[in-house]
Design an enzyme around this catalytic site. Structure first.
Site, short mmCIF file in Angstrom:
data_model
loop_
_atom_site.label_atom_id
_atom_site.label_comp_id
_atom_site.label_asym_id
_atom_site.label_seq_id
_atom_site.Cartn_x
_atom_site.Cartn_y
_atom_site.Cartn_z
N GLU A 26 -4.18 -7.39 -17.33
CA GLU A 26 -3.45 -7.22 -18.80
C GLU A 26 -2.15 -6.89 -18.66
OE1 GLU A 26 -6.37 -4.40 -20.77
OE2 GLU A 26 -7.76 -5.95 -20.57
N GLU A 70 0.92 -1.38 0.13
CA GLU A 70 0.02 0.19 -0.09
C GLU A 70 0.78 1.14 0.06
OE1 GLU A 70 -2.98 -0.53 3.18
OE2 GLU A 70 -3.68 -2.56 2.16
#
Ligand code: BMA
Length: 377
Positions: free
Chosen positions: A281, A186
């Protein structure tokens, strides 16, 4: 060279397998089980999404450290396919992590999860190397632990402790148990000392690479799969996803943490799905794995959340369902922590019926539906 010869049969086997999604982790000396896990997970991601839960075997909403128990199992009849663990406070020479889980118990449950066929993943809310505070101390800390920094040797001591911990994780044949490690997570947010406001691009990349190389090359740890896991912040941080990416030779999994997308309504499901799709992707272009490394709605405050939000986000964008796994955060014990800090149902919760639908969905996998992930088939 010798290593290469030892692994040649495995590499040939991988190259000759009928499956076109061959995967080899960035650590070319990774153990057989680790290479197998990486390869199998990458392949499985084309058809399934594994469900994960943090601290699943350690405690639940109404129980603490009772062997065999699991809120997830008691809700749907199966253990999670991925189980997360947390090392916060490991560096302090104490017996328990920051949430009260004993490290020796954690090792035992990691073995149990592995023997049951599940995957173990580790995060580390690392203490502050300079101030002695916790990871939420937002004083910048990364430059101090880099080579040449004032706390560099302290950081090396911490990595040595971590390497010892990892060396205790062995299966019945003495083989090392593969672990998906998610360091400095994070970092696109600014709530940890390694956060975005606190750390330059160069320093973030440098500490990632240093950590990986130290563990791999100095400590000889070859059972880690490295997951990069920026926070999406409900769309707010997504544009920074690649900003501090350490590079393809240092990352195995393109992870994603996102809670903020999930308020009680479903207004961000489509956008979040597109973000997950984009990560999948990228992962495919880079020949890597994508995963939703942390998510959840606290207290599962919307009883249909698992299907209406989580599963919907996984299914909406055509590429999003290519994530390998999705992990919801921990079920804090209600009596010990006095708060509704849980992200998976517990058996009496009103979200159980919906969670069963999530479990029964043909896309999701729990431990009971897993193939052997630790052998190349
Ligand atoms: C956070 C919260 C904290 C906990 C930490 C590490 O997200 O759940 O209560 O201490 O993770 O597990």
């Amino acid at each position: 060279m010798k290593k290469l010869l030892i692994y040649l049969p495995l590499i040939l086997l991988l190259a000759c397998t009928k499956n076109e999604h061959v995967g080899i982790p960035t650590d070319t000396n990774a153990t057989q089980e680790t290479t197998a896990l990486y390869h199998n997970l990458k392949q499985l991601a084309y058809t399934s999404v594994l469900y994960g839960h943090q601290d699943d075997l350690a405690y639940g909403y109404s129980w603490w450290a009772e062997d065999g128990r699991s809120d997830v199992k008691e809700s749907v009849g199966a253990y999670p396919a991925v189980i997360g663990w947390e090392l916060g406070d490991l560096s302090q020479g104490v017996e328990e992590n920051l949430d009260g889980v004993r490290f020796d118990n954690m090792k035992h449950w990691i073995k149990q999860a592995y023997e049951g066929g599940s995957i173990n993943t580790i995060s580390w809310h690392m203490n502050h190397p300079v101030t002695g505070g916790d990871s939420w101390d937002t004083t910048p800390g990364v430059s101090a632990i880099l080579p040449g920094g004032t706390k560099h040797s302290l950081y090396k001591d911490w990595l040595d402790i971590f390497a010892d911990f990892l060396s205790d994780l062995t299966g019945e044949r003495g083989e090392y148990i593969p672990i998906i490690f998610r360091p400095f997570h994070e970092h696109t947010g600014s709530w940890f000392w390694w956060g975005d406001d606190q750390t330059s691009i160069e320093d973030y990349r440098a500490i990632w690479i240093y950590t990986l190389e130290y563990l791999r090359d100095q400590k000889g740890i070859h059972h880690l799969i490295y997951a990069y896991s920026p926070d999406g912040g409900g769309g707010y941080h997504f544009q920074d996803y690649m900003k501090k990416y350490p590079g393809d030779t240092f990352v195995d999994i393109l992870g994603f943490d996102d809670y903020a997308s999930f308020m009680r309504d479903t207004s961000r499901v489509e956008e979040l799905s597109a973000e997950l799709g984009q990560i999948v992707e990228w992962a495919r272009e880079k020949d890597k794995i994508a995963a939703w490394t942390e998510t959840g709605l606290e207290a599962v405050a919307e009883p249909q959340w698992f299907t209406n939000s989580m599963l919907a986000a996984i299914k909406h964008h055509p590429s999003a369902m290519g994530i390998a796994y999705a992990l919801t955060w921990r079920n804090a014990n209600f009596e010990r922590e006095q708060r509704n800090h849980f992200y998976a149902p517990h058996p009496d919760h009103e979200s159980v019926a919906d969670f069963i639908r999530f479990y029964q969905d043909s896309l999701t996998l729990f431990q009971d539906g897993l193939p052997n992930l630790y052998e190349i088939r």
